[in-house]
Design a protein around this motif. Structure first.
Motif, short mmCIF file in Angstrom:
data_model
loop_
_atom_site.label_atom_id
_atom_site.label_comp_id
_atom_site.label_asym_id
_atom_site.label_seq_id
_atom_site.Cartn_x
_atom_site.Cartn_y
_atom_site.Cartn_z
N PHE A 111 74.39 -10.22 -70.37
CA PHE A 111 75.20 -10.92 -69.95
C PHE A 111 75.39 -12.46 -70.25
O PHE A 111 74.10 -12.73 -69.99
CB PHE A 111 76.04 -10.57 -68.90
N THR B 196 82.57 -13.60 -69.98
CA THR B 196 83.25 -13.89 -71.35
C THR B 196 84.84 -13.51 -71.07
O THR B 196 85.59 -13.78 -72.14
CB THR B 196 82.72 -13.31 -72.61
N HIS C 92 79.24 -9.31 -63.28
CA HIS C 92 80.55 -9.77 -64.15
C HIS C 92 80.36 -10.30 -65.49
O HIS C 92 79.85 -11.13 -65.63
CB HIS C 92 81.62 -10.59 -62.89
N ASN C 93 81.17 -9.98 -66.36
CA ASN C 93 81.01 -10.49 -67.69
C ASN C 93 82.08 -11.71 -67.92
O ASN C 93 83.10 -11.47 -68.01
CB ASN C 93 81.60 -9.07 -68.73
#
Length: 512
Positions: A420, A445, A442-443
Motif C-alpha cells: 500500500f 488511495t 488503510h488504503n
C-alpha cells in the motif's frame, strides 16, 4: 509574481555571480563554460553557492549596538520538520522543486537550538514553554507566569503571588518602551497569556472556565484588562472576543460571550486606557484594522470570537498575520524609547494537533510572510528580531521520493511490505489513525489528500496529536544576534533579549 521570500535562493545566486570576477567564474567553469550556473547537475552551481555562503559568514560583522526595538516571533509548534516541509510546499506552489528554498528568517545570520522541556514534563506544552521564553523561568506544564513551585490547578499558589514571574513585556514597560502582542489564536490562549498573566491553569481564560466549587482566581482575560502588566500593553491583536463579553450579550457579529460574571471587559479596557490618559480604540475586523487612524497609541483588536480562522479558510473580514504585524509596528514605533512586540503564529500548532498537515504548512508560510513584512519596515540595525518555536510536534518527513514529488502526497518509491502507498508526511499519534477490520493498513488511495481538512495518517489513535520533545530552532538578526548561537535552555532566550535591549533586572549590554 513570486513572493520575495520564495525568491531568496535566486537572489542569493545573483549576488554570488555579481561578486565573483570573470576570471574566478571561468576558473569554476573550465569543464563547460556554457553550462548554466543555476543547473543543480552542474558542479559549479554547488561550488559557487557554498563559496557565497562562506564569504557571507566570514564577512558578517558583530552588531553590538543597543537594541532599541525587539520583535520576538513564535511559531507555535513549528518544528524543524515543519520548516523543512514548508520550504517544499512553498517552492512547489510557485513552480520550483522546493527543497532549495529558504524561508524569510532562514537567511538570518545566527541560529541556535533551544531545549524545551518543562520542570515536571519531558515534553512541553505551550504554557510552560511560554513562561520559559518570555519570563526566563521554567515552569510546570499547564501553568502560565508562575514558577515550578506551583502545580497546575493550584489557585491558592496563584493567589499568593509569591511564585509569580514577570518577563519581557513587564521589563520593556518599565524601561519606557511600547509593548504589543499579536496572535492568530485567542489573545487569552496559553502562549500570549504567558506574556502578561499569572495563572495556575492555562484553561482559566475567562471566569466561566474556572472550577465551579472552590477558590476563584483572576482569569486570564481579566488580567489582560486590569493586571499590572496586561493593562499597560499598547497593542493587542488576535481572537478570543468571547472571553471578554458576558453570556447574555451578543457581539456585533451575533456571537454570544462566554463570561458568567456579567462583565464587559472590552468597555473596561477602554475605561482603563482613558484613566491612563491615552488615546485608545477597539476594533473587530480587517477593514477597521487597515483604516485605523494614526492618532491611536493603544488598540485592542479582537477579530474573532474564538481562534482566528486558518488562512486557507479566512474571509475578507479576517486580517492576515502580516497585516496585523505591520499595523502593530506602525503604532508601537511612535514611542521614542522603542518597543517590544511579541508575535505568535498560533494556528500552526492547532493544525498539527488535528494532523491536518496542509493547514500546518500553509500557516507556517503565512508566519514566514509576517516575518518578511516586519523586515521590510524596521531599522534592521537597531531592531533585534528573534524567530523560534515553543515546542515540536510528532510529524515526520520520510521516504525516498524523487525531487519534485508533492510534499503533501505519496512517497513515489514506496517499499512498504503490504504494497500500500504511504504519505511523505505522517504523525506518530493523533486523529489520523484509520483502522481496518481485517487489521490491514488503510488504503490511502481512497482518500482525498487535497482536502485542507484531511487528517494525515498517524500510528497511535488519540483524539489530539501530541507535542514532540526535541529541540527547536532559534533564528536571530540584529543587535547582539550572535549570542543566540549554540544550544541552550529555552529560558535563556529572554535573558539574552533583555541583555541586548537593556531591559530587565539582569545583566545588560548597557551596564556590562
Amino acid at each position: 509574481m513570486l513572493n520575495s521570500f520564495v525568491c531568496n535562493e535566486l537572489v542569493l545566486m545573483c549576488i554570488v555571480i555579481s561578486c565573483v570576477s570573470a576570471r574566478n567564474l571561468w576558473d569554476y567553469s573550465t569543464d563547460n563554460p556554457k553550462k548554466t550556473l543555476f543547473d543543480e547537475k552542474n558542479k559549479d552551481h554547488w561550488r559557487i553557492q557554498a563559496q557565497w555562503t562562506l564569504k557571507n559568514k566570514i564577512q558578517t560583522s558583530l552588531n553590538t549596538k543597543y537594541a532599541k526595538n525587539v520583535i520576538l516571533f513564535l511559531g507555535d509548534g513549528m518544528s524543524i520538520t515543519t520548516l523543512a516541509a514548508t520550504r517544499v510546499y512553498l517552492g512547489q506552489k510557485y513552480g520550483g522543486l522546493g527543497e532549495e528554498l529558504k524561508l524569510s528568517f532562514e537567511v538570518f545570520p545566527y541560529t541556535g537550538l533551544a531545549k524545551t522541556y518543562c520542570v515536571d514534563n519531558n515534553v512541553a506544552d505551550s504554557a510552560c514553554s511560554g513562561t520559559a521564553y518570555l519570563s526566563g523561568v521554567k515552569a510546570n506544564s499547564g501553568t502560565v507566569g508562575l514558577s515550578g513551585a506551583v502545580k497546575r490547578g493550584d489557585c491558592e499558589g496563584q493567589r499568593q503571588g509569591t511564585h509569580s514571574v514577570t518577563g519581557l513585556i513587564d521589563w520593556a514597560q518599565n524601561a519606557g518602551k511600547a509593548t504589543g502582542v499579536v496572535t492568530t489564536t485567542r489573545v487569552t490562549h496559553a502562549t500570549p497569556a504567558a506574556s502578561y498573566a499569572h495563572s495556575a491553569d492555562r484553561k482559566w481564560e475567562s471566569d466561566t472556565d474556572q472550577p465551579k466549587n472552590g477558590e476563584q482566581c483572576d482569569d486570564i482575560a481579566t488580567q489582560l484588562v486590569n493586571g499590572k502588566v496586561g493593562s499597560k500593553i499598547n497593542v493587542i491583536f488576535g481572537g478570543g472576543r468571547k472571553n471578554f463579553l458576558p453570556k447574555t450579550f451578543k457581539d456585533i457579529e451575533g456571537n454570544r460571550g462566554h463570561r458568567s460574571d456579567g462583565k464587559d471587559l472590552i468597555k473596561e479596557w477602554l475605561r482603563k486606557k482613558t484613566s491612563y490618559g491615552v488615546s485608545a480604540k477597539y476594533i473587530y475586523n480587517r477593514k477597521e484594522l487597515l483604516n485605523l487612524e494614526p492618532v491611536f497609541t493603544n488598540v485592542l483588536g479582537l477579530f474573532s470570537p474564538d481562534h482566528m480562522p486558518y488562512h486557507i479558510e479566512a474571509g475578507d473580514d479576517d486580517p492576515a498575520l502580516s497585516e496585523m504585524v505591520v499595523k502593530a509596528i506602525d503604532i508601537l514605533s511612535k514611542n521614542k524609547n522603542g518597543f517590544f512586540l511579541f508575535v505568535e503564529g498560533g494556528r500552526i500548532d492547532t493544525a498539527h494537533h488535528e494532523t491536518k498537515a496542509r493547514k500546518a504548512l500553509d500557516e507556517t508560510a503565512e508566519f514566514a510572510k509576517a516575518v518578511e513584512a516586519a523586515l521590510r519596515i524596521v531599522d534592521n540595525d537597531e531592531t533585534l528580531i528573534i524567530v523560534t518555536s515553543d515546542h515540536s510536534h510528532t510529524m515526520s518527513y520520510s521516504g525516498y521520493s524523487k525531487r519534485g514529488t508533492d510534499i503533501l502526497g505519496f512517497v513515489n518509491k514506496s517499499n512498504a511490505t503490504d504494497r500500500f502507498p504511504y504519505t511523505t508526511l505522517n504523525y506518530a499519534n493523533g486523529p489520523g489513525y484509520k483502522p481496518e477490520e481485517d487489521s490491514h493498513r488503510h488504503n490511502l488511495t481512497l482518500d482525498d489528500l487535497s482536502n485542507p481538512n484531511y487528517t494525515y495518517p498517524s500510528l497511535v489513535p488519540i483524539p489530539r496529536e501530541t507535542h514532540g520533545g526535541e529541540d527547536v530552532a532559534v533564528y536571530a538578526k540584529g543587535p547582539w544576534a550572535h549570542i543566540f548561537s549554540g544550544n541552550y535552555e529555552q529560558n535563556f532566550i529572554p535573558h539574552a533579549i533583555a541583555y541586548a535591549a537593556c531591559i530587565g533586572p539582569g545583566l545588560t549590554s548597557c551596564t556590562f
